[in-house]
Design a protein around this motif. Structure first.
Motif, PDB file in Angstrom:
ATOM      1  N   ASP A 134       0.928  -1.149  -0.080  1.00  0.00           N
ATOM      2  CA  ASP A 134      -0.134   0.093  -0.045  1.00  0.00           C
ATOM      3  C   ASP A 134       0.981   1.341  -0.006  1.00  0.00           C
ATOM      4  O   ASP A 134       0.734   1.970  -0.799  1.00  0.00           O
ATOM      5  CB  ASP A 134      -0.902   0.111   1.274  1.00  0.00           C
ATOM      6  N   TRP A 135       1.854   1.436   0.942  1.00  0.00           N
ATOM      7  CA  TRP A 135       2.391   2.602   1.108  1.00  0.00           C
ATOM      8  C   TRP A 135       3.698   2.746   0.758  1.00  0.00           C
ATOM      9  O   TRP A 135       4.510   3.614   0.383  1.00  0.00           O
ATOM     10  CB  TRP A 135       2.414   3.030   2.722  1.00  0.00           C
ATOM     11  N   SER A 164      -5.489   1.938   7.831  1.00  0.00           N
ATOM     12  CA  SER A 164      -5.082   1.774   6.372  1.00  0.00           C
ATOM     13  C   SER A 164      -6.338   1.391   5.471  1.00  0.00           C
ATOM     14  O   SER A 164      -6.404   1.780   4.266  1.00  0.00           O
ATOM     15  CB  SER A 164      -4.010   0.597   6.289  1.00  0.00           C
ATOM     16  N   SER A 167      -8.243   4.340   4.647  1.00  0.00           N
ATOM     17  CA  SER A 167      -7.507   5.166   3.694  1.00  0.00           C
ATOM     18  C   SER A 167      -7.973   4.534   2.311  1.00  0.00           C
ATOM     19  O   SER A 167      -8.247   5.327   1.110  1.00  0.00           O
ATOM     20  CB  SER A 167      -6.305   5.115   3.804  1.00  0.00           C
ATOM     21  N   LYS A 170     -11.933   5.143   1.207  1.00  0.00           N
ATOM     22  CA  LYS A 170     -12.029   6.782   1.203  1.00  0.00           C
ATOM     23  C   LYS A 170     -11.686   6.901  -0.103  1.00  0.00           C
ATOM     24  O   LYS A 170     -12.254   7.783  -0.766  1.00  0.00           O
ATOM     25  CB  LYS A 170     -10.993   7.467   2.258  1.00  0.00           C
ATOM     26  N   ASN A 171     -10.338   6.508  -0.547  1.00  0.00           N
ATOM     27  CA  ASN A 171      -9.809   6.874  -1.923  1.00  0.00           C
ATOM     28  C   ASN A 171     -10.136   5.827  -3.161  1.00  0.00           C
ATOM     29  O   ASN A 171      -9.718   6.163  -4.200  1.00  0.00           O
ATOM     30  CB  ASN A 171      -8.261   6.818  -1.657  1.00  0.00           C
ATOM     31  N   ALA A 182     -15.150   3.550   5.104  1.00  0.00           N
ATOM     32  CA  ALA A 182     -14.109   4.472   5.421  1.00  0.00           C
ATOM     33  C   ALA A 182     -14.411   4.862   7.023  1.00  0.00           C
ATOM     34  O   ALA A 182     -13.297   4.729   7.692  1.00  0.00           O
ATOM     35  CB  ALA A 182     -13.764   5.347   4.316  1.00  0.00           C
ATOM     36  N   MET A 186     -12.055   3.703  10.627  1.00  0.00           N
ATOM     37  CA  MET A 186     -11.581   4.660  10.876  1.00  0.00           C
ATOM     38  C   MET A 186     -12.111   5.199  12.643  1.00  0.00           C
ATOM     39  O   MET A 186     -11.204   5.346  13.407  1.00  0.00           O
ATOM     40  CB  MET A 186     -11.809   6.130  10.245  1.00  0.00           C
ATOM     41  N   TYR A 216      -2.104  10.289  10.527  1.00  0.00           N
ATOM     42  CA  TYR A 216      -2.996  10.183   9.484  1.00  0.00           C
ATOM     43  C   TYR A 216      -4.288   9.988  10.288  1.00  0.00           C
ATOM     44  O   TYR A 216      -5.443  10.552   9.911  1.00  0.00           O
ATOM     45  CB  TYR A 216      -2.662   8.868   8.693  1.00  0.00           C
ATOM     46  N   TYR A 220      -7.029  12.872   9.753  1.00  0.00           N
ATOM     47  CA  TYR A 220      -8.104  12.691   9.007  1.00  0.00           C
ATOM     48  C   TYR A 220      -9.265  12.323   9.931  1.00  0.00           C
ATOM     49  O   TYR A 220     -10.099  11.462   9.380  1.00  0.00           O
ATOM     50  CB  TYR A 220      -7.993  11.573   7.649  1.00  0.00           C
ATOM     51  N   GLU A 251       3.222  14.347   4.145  1.00  0.00           N
ATOM     52  CA  GLU A 251       1.807  15.004   5.031  1.00  0.00           C
ATOM     53  C   GLU A 251       2.185  16.215   5.709  1.00  0.00           C
ATOM     54  O   GLU A 251       1.276  17.193   5.532  1.00  0.00           O
ATOM     55  CB  GLU A 251       1.212  13.926   5.949  1.00  0.00           C
TER      56      GLU A 251
END
Length: 546
Positions: A134-135, A164, A167, A170-171, A182, A186, A216, A220, A251
């Motif tokens: 992912d990252w 994660s 995220s 969300k995206n 999401a 969260m 994060y 958010y 960020e």
């Protein structure tokens, strides 16, 4: 790892003496020995042996010599399990070290470590396998959001896996965008970590990554239903950045760029983006390019923007490829070249970039660098729309409204415009206003509804909507006629460069609608509009002042 050799050695004497015993006991001992075939990975070898032994009759047990082999085997097996557990934990630790290097080969090795740990049932390994996909891994090096989601779902006991997942949902990465999911993930992570357990991040094997995700979570936290805590987020991101985390640096750059919790400072944003970019963060590279593109904090320089987009594109970043396509489309920093724009859009589209798909559709719609083809335009718009691109939805609506490449259908046009409008697309809102203004083809004319949609679009800065609101007030369509308000809306649109509004202000002055008749001012406004190519303004100038 197998323990076949262990059992065969430890049970050898047992098997040798079995030949003189009764058949039932021989079978029991044979079956006990056969349990040595069970592998360590199954985790139940000793239990299987013990269960079988305990199932024997007392007579059978009394005739099984050296039964203490079970205890010895159990002790050895437990030791092996501890050794294996330690090996797997060390494997995760090694993988964590590898992902912190700016080396794609090391990142791939790290994923192999985490993957092996995951297969052994280590949930830290599962989480870090997802995190790496992912990252850490770039698009060109195997980034895979869908697989990452699978690993996160295995490790849902981990709050950082929940962050994660939030995220991703969300995206819309590796999964269809889902705001509710999401928020659900969260909120669960927030409730688990805030406020007392955030500090535990520092004791985790992946402490740096956890620190970044703490930031994060707080930065958010509106997804968790609470106000964003920018100060808290910045504190955690700074800790992670000090330990070399590029995502945290990025960020912090975003915070300074947007002025979130800090005074907006493009120079500081650039400074943090550059730190992240040095560590290979492609999004930081794109944002440096954006600073040069827009001239924020630096002198506007399209060539430098292109240079940074190309660095990100080399890492396989589709958004950067799309950005290069936009430069060629507009002729910014390069000679305008629709063919090259299309080439870059196609590269980005192959990687799933919806904006690029929409760009290809726009080229076909207008015949830029390709033969005009409304069917192909629709095809590309549909691909982008499936990925949630509002501009593409608006484009499909426009095709149906005008009957280009499809049978004209206002109802379908309205359907697509509404989809785009739900996603906040101001152009679609304005088009819905047009449909209500003109009416026909299944849509009843309704000036009040037209005004309602124009106002929604105007709130988002759409100058065409502003000009149209002025037109409705000037003519009293759906509202009481009000020249003053008409002029107010025309001026708002004109200030933002709308040529139609400039032309209409000229008409107001020339005819004296709500203002004292002033032909000089009328001419002034018509000349401004004509400079922007407005045909009506040119006609007014020719008629009244030539």
């Amino acid at each position: 790892m197998k323990i076949r050799a262990l059992f065969l050695t430890l049970l050898l004497s047992l098997c040798l003496t079995a030949c003189m015993k009764d058949e039932a006991t021989k079978k029991a001992e044979s079956d006990i020995a056969a349990m040595g075939e069970i592998t360590l990975e199954s985790g139940d070898s000793i239990k299987a042996v013990e269960d079988y032994y305990n199932s024997l009759t007392d007579k059978q047990k009394s005739k099984v010599e050296n039964a203490q082999v079970l205890t010895e085997a159990r002790n050895r097996f437990n030791a092996l399990q501890e050794e294996e557990k330690k090996r797997i934990e060390d494997l995760v630790s090694e993988g964590v070290k590898l992902i912190r290097t700016n080396d794609v080969t090391n990142h791939e090795k790290a994923f192999a470590c985490f993957e092996e740990a995951d297969k052994a049932g280590n949930l830290d390994g599962s989480f870090m396998a997802g995190y790496t996909l992912d990252w850490v891994l770039k698009e060109k090096a195997g980034q895979d959001f869908e697989k990452a989601r699978g690993y996160y779902e295995k490790s849902l006991n981990n709050p950082y896996a929940k962050i994660s997942l939030a995220s991703l949902y969300k995206n819309g990465q590796g999964v269809e965008a889902d705001e509710e999911k999401a928020k659900e993930y969260m909120k669960a992570a927030y409730d688990e970590l805030v406020p007392d357990k955030l500090a535990e991040a520092e004791s985790r094997v992946y402490n740096v990554e956890a620190l970044m995700l703490n930031g994060y979570l707080l930065g958010y936290s509106d997804l968790a239903g609470v106000e964003r805590d920018y100060a808290g987020a910045k504190e955690w991101w700074e800790k992670a950045a000090e330990l070399g985390n590029a995502d945290a640096m990025y960020e912090i750059g975003v915070m300074y760029y947007n002025g979130n919790g800090v005074e907006r400072d493009y120079a500081k944003a650039k400074e943090w983006y550059e730190k992240a970019a040095e560590l290979g963060n492609a999004w930081a590279m794109i944002n440096i390019g954006n600073l040069y593109y827009d001239g924020n904090g630096v002198e506007q320089d399209y060539a430098k923007a292109k240079e940074w987009y190309e660095k990100a594109a080399e890492l396989g970043n589709a958004a950067a490829m799309n950005g290069i396509g936009n430069l060629y489309y507009d002729g910014n920093g390069v000679e305008q070249d629709y063919a090259k724009a299309k080439e870059w859009y196609e590269k980005a589209a192959e990687l799933g970039n919806a904006s690029a798909m929409n760009g290809i559709g726009w080229l076909y719609q207008n015949g830029y660098g390709v033969e005009q083809d409304y069917a192909k335009a629709k095809e590309w718009y549909e691909k982008a729309a499936e990925l949630g691109n509002a501009y593409a939805m608006n484009g499909i609506g426009w095709l149906y409204q005008n009957g280009y490449g499809v049978e004209q259908d206002y109802a379908k046009a309205m359907e697509w415009y509404e989809k785009a409008a739900e996603l906040g697309n101001a152009a679609a809102m304005c088009e819905i206003g047009h449909l209500y203004y003109y009416g026909g083809n299944g849509v009843e004319r309704d000036y009040a509804k037209a005004m309602e949609w124009y106002e929604k679009a105007a709130e988002l800065g759409n100058t065409y909507a502003m000009s149209n609101i002025g037109f409705l007030y000037r003519n009293g369509y759906g509202v009481e006629q009000d020249y003053a308000r008409a002029m107010e809306w025309y001026e708002k649109a004109a200030e933002l460069g709308n040529a139609t509004a400039m032309n209409n202000i000229g008409v107001m002055y020339y005819d004296g609608y709500g203002v004292e008749r002033d032909t000089a001012r009328a001419r002034e406004w018509w000349e401004k509009a004509a400079e922007l190519g407005n045909a009506n303004a040119k006609a007014h100038l020719k008629k009244h002042f030539s």
